[in-house]
Motif scaffolding. Sequence first.
Motif, mmCIF file in Angstrom:
data_model
loop_
_atom_site.group_PDB
_atom_site.id
_atom_site.type_symbol
_atom_site.label_atom_id
_atom_site.label_comp_id
_atom_site.label_asym_id
_atom_site.label_seq_id
_atom_site.Cartn_x
_atom_site.Cartn_y
_atom_site.Cartn_z
ATOM 1 N N PRO A 102 42.325 44.688 35.186
ATOM 2 C CA PRO A 102 43.053 43.938 34.896
ATOM 3 C C PRO A 102 43.425 42.870 35.819
ATOM 4 O O PRO A 102 43.240 43.000 37.156
ATOM 5 C CB PRO A 102 44.252 45.202 34.948
ATOM 6 C CG PRO A 102 43.363 46.374 35.388
ATOM 7 C CD PRO A 102 42.217 46.109 35.526
ATOM 8 N N SER A 148 42.576 30.625 26.540
ATOM 9 C CA SER A 148 41.389 30.476 25.839
ATOM 10 C C SER A 148 40.337 29.935 27.000
ATOM 11 O O SER A 148 40.824 29.622 28.125
ATOM 12 C CB SER A 148 41.472 29.382 24.814
ATOM 13 O OG SER A 148 41.737 28.124 25.364
ATOM 14 N N SER A 169 30.496 37.616 26.706
ATOM 15 C CA SER A 169 29.882 38.425 27.353
ATOM 16 C C SER A 169 30.262 38.144 28.735
ATOM 17 O O SER A 169 30.756 37.146 29.472
ATOM 18 C CB SER A 169 28.224 38.060 27.191
ATOM 19 O OG SER A 169 28.019 36.834 27.675
ATOM 20 N N ALA A 208 31.566 34.903 30.690
ATOM 21 C CA ALA A 208 32.862 34.863 31.754
ATOM 22 C C ALA A 208 32.408 34.179 32.902
ATOM 23 O O ALA A 208 33.267 33.329 33.267
ATOM 24 C CB ALA A 208 33.395 36.248 31.614
ATOM 25 N N TYR A 235 38.557 33.584 23.436
ATOM 26 C CA TYR A 235 39.315 34.300 24.547
ATOM 27 C C TYR A 235 38.389 35.123 25.454
ATOM 28 O O TYR A 235 37.493 35.694 24.859
ATOM 29 C CB TYR A 235 40.429 35.256 24.078
ATOM 30 C CG TYR A 235 41.626 34.281 23.661
ATOM 31 C CD1 TYR A 235 42.723 33.978 24.435
ATOM 32 C CD2 TYR A 235 41.503 33.548 22.372
ATOM 33 C CE1 TYR A 235 43.481 32.896 24.134
ATOM 34 C CE2 TYR A 235 42.588 32.639 21.828
ATOM 35 C CZ TYR A 235 43.394 32.367 22.878
ATOM 36 O OH TYR A 235 44.541 31.542 22.387
ATOM 37 N N PRO A 236 38.599 35.545 26.913
ATOM 38 C CA PRO A 236 37.790 36.180 27.879
ATOM 39 C C PRO A 236 37.147 37.486 26.990
ATOM 40 O O PRO A 236 36.152 37.847 27.207
ATOM 41 C CB PRO A 236 38.744 36.548 28.830
ATOM 42 C CG PRO A 236 39.537 35.262 28.866
ATOM 43 C CD PRO A 236 39.960 35.045 27.388
ATOM 44 N N HIS A 237 38.014 38.137 26.328
ATOM 45 C CA HIS A 237 37.326 39.408 25.470
ATOM 46 C C HIS A 237 36.495 39.268 24.553
ATOM 47 O O HIS A 237 35.810 40.167 24.176
ATOM 48 C CB HIS A 237 38.606 40.388 25.106
ATOM 49 C CG HIS A 237 39.300 39.834 23.707
ATOM 50 N ND1 HIS A 237 40.090 38.872 23.667
ATOM 51 C CD2 HIS A 237 38.825 40.256 22.595
ATOM 52 C CE1 HIS A 237 40.594 38.787 22.324
ATOM 53 N NE2 HIS A 237 39.506 39.536 21.564
ATOM 54 N N GLN A 238 36.296 38.005 24.166
ATOM 55 C CA GLN A 238 35.225 37.919 23.074
ATOM 56 C C GLN A 238 34.051 37.185 23.696
ATOM 57 O O GLN A 238 33.014 36.795 23.176
ATOM 58 C CB GLN A 238 35.816 36.705 22.290
ATOM 59 C CG GLN A 238 36.820 37.111 21.450
ATOM 60 C CD GLN A 238 37.678 36.103 20.696
ATOM 61 O OE1 GLN A 238 38.027 34.965 21.336
ATOM 62 N NE2 GLN A 238 37.832 36.223 19.399
ATOM 63 N N GLU A 254 33.614 44.905 35.565
ATOM 64 C CA GLU A 254 34.211 43.632 34.663
ATOM 65 C C GLU A 254 35.340 44.062 34.008
ATOM 66 O O GLU A 254 35.585 45.070 33.761
ATOM 67 C CB GLU A 254 33.054 43.189 33.822
ATOM 68 C CG GLU A 254 31.944 42.456 34.402
ATOM 69 C CD GLU A 254 31.061 42.046 33.278
ATOM 70 O OE1 GLU A 254 31.614 40.945 32.757
ATOM 71 O OE2 GLU A 254 29.997 42.559 33.184
ATOM 72 N N ASP A 255 36.145 42.990 34.080
ATOM 73 C CA ASP A 255 37.261 42.750 33.294
ATOM 74 C C ASP A 255 38.422 43.759 33.728
ATOM 75 O O ASP A 255 38.896 44.583 33.069
ATOM 76 C CB ASP A 255 37.106 43.014 31.726
ATOM 77 C CG ASP A 255 36.099 42.170 31.021
ATOM 78 O OD1 ASP A 255 36.331 41.125 31.495
ATOM 79 O OD2 ASP A 255 35.591 42.381 30.231
ATOM 80 N N PRO A 265 43.415 36.597 30.483
ATOM 81 C CA PRO A 265 42.981 37.107 29.350
ATOM 82 C C PRO A 265 43.543 36.279 27.998
ATOM 83 O O PRO A 265 43.175 36.472 26.937
ATOM 84 C CB PRO A 265 43.217 38.391 29.161
ATOM 85 C CG PRO A 265 43.937 38.760 30.371
ATOM 86 C CD PRO A 265 43.799 37.674 31.320
ATOM 87 N N TRP A 266 44.867 36.017 28.334
ATOM 88 C CA TRP A 266 45.666 35.434 27.182
ATOM 89 C C TRP A 266 45.425 33.912 27.140
ATOM 90 O O TRP A 266 45.967 33.304 26.557
ATOM 91 C CB TRP A 266 47.080 35.634 27.502
ATOM 92 C CG TRP A 266 47.639 34.910 28.846
ATOM 93 C CD1 TRP A 266 48.224 33.932 29.031
ATOM 94 C CD2 TRP A 266 47.609 35.920 30.066
ATOM 95 N NE1 TRP A 266 48.671 33.720 30.465
ATOM 96 C CE2 TRP A 266 48.253 34.939 31.016
ATOM 97 C CE3 TRP A 266 47.249 37.192 30.353
ATOM 98 C CZ2 TRP A 266 48.479 35.509 32.429
ATOM 99 C CZ3 TRP A 266 47.496 37.521 31.647
ATOM 100 C CH2 TRP A 266 48.079 36.604 32.895
#
Length: 278
Positions: free
Chosen positions: A272, A102, A146, A150, A141-144, A269-270, A99-100
């Motif tokens: 941790p 790009s 869909s 991803a 970044y991954p949280h941005q 999804e996502d 996640p940290w």
Amino acid sequence: MNSLTHPPFDTPIVSFRQVGKHFAVDGGELEAIRDFDLDIREGESIAIVGSSGCGKSTLLRLLVGLDTEFSGEILVDGQPVTGIGSERGIVFQEHRLFPWLSVEQNIALGLANEGLTQAERFRRVEQLVQLVGLDGFQRAYPHQLSGGMAQRVAIARGLVASPRILMLDEPFGALDALTRQQMQDELLAIRERAGITTLLVTHDVEEAIFLADRVVVLEPRPGRIKRIVDIDLPHPRTRASFEFHQLREELLHELTGNGEYRAPPVRVEDLPLAFIAY
Ligand SMILES: Nc1ncnc2c1ncn2[C@@H]1O[C@H](COP(=O)(O)OP(=O)(O)OP(=O)(O)O)[C@@H](O)[C@H]1O
Ligand SMILES: [Mg+2]
């Protein structure tokens, strides 16, 4: 032809020979895979289906070289697999993006062992960004992203070192039906362009029939080959065709016939990120 004894190919790119795998669990032993035998031709597309826990991910981990403790032999180009190698790429069951990092940094992780210059690395990552249709999202970044985006990043990471063998473990599991179909079309196009050999794990029988030349049906406890079904339909395949429907029924029957089928867990999804296996 549907048979467990498929004739040997001239030059298999991958050979599993009598592969067996045990895990130590709670002081005992769990037999995860027994007598797995399969020759795969260069350029061939194999789908592996089977109920949850029947050893699908384990087989991919063995072929990618992340786990070298097994019995039997796994050969790539006739040579035993002794660890990871750039001719083999993998897209994991959960996409496992950092996640940290790009998009471009996540993709570049697939080049970690390639010894390229910064410029070559950048060029290669950029090519893959274009290939999977993520232009403009290089610095996202991954949280941005869909779920579908991803997954594209994960596929790009699996492809960035130009592997000749690509393993995909439920790559589209978390996607809605429409995105899933788009991704399947893209995977076909990538395969056609790059001529790579693919091993796809899926619980979606239609996906297996749509994409694969052969579908390997596993049965559980211990995981072993129940049947190998040839899919002789020309591409592009039409899900609505009679032949498609017939194969679907046949495969569903193989999977659920003895009443033992357990669907793989629903993917969240996502999750941790605890670790990445690169
Ligand atoms: N590291 C491990 N330690 C102990 N047992 C393991 C380990 N990895 C897998 N197993 C066991 O081996 C068997 C096969 O697991 P595997 O993950 O390959 O199944 P799978 O077919 O991929 O299932 P799913 O469809 O749910 O992803 C299971 O019984 C599992 O509990
Ligand atoms: Mg699995």
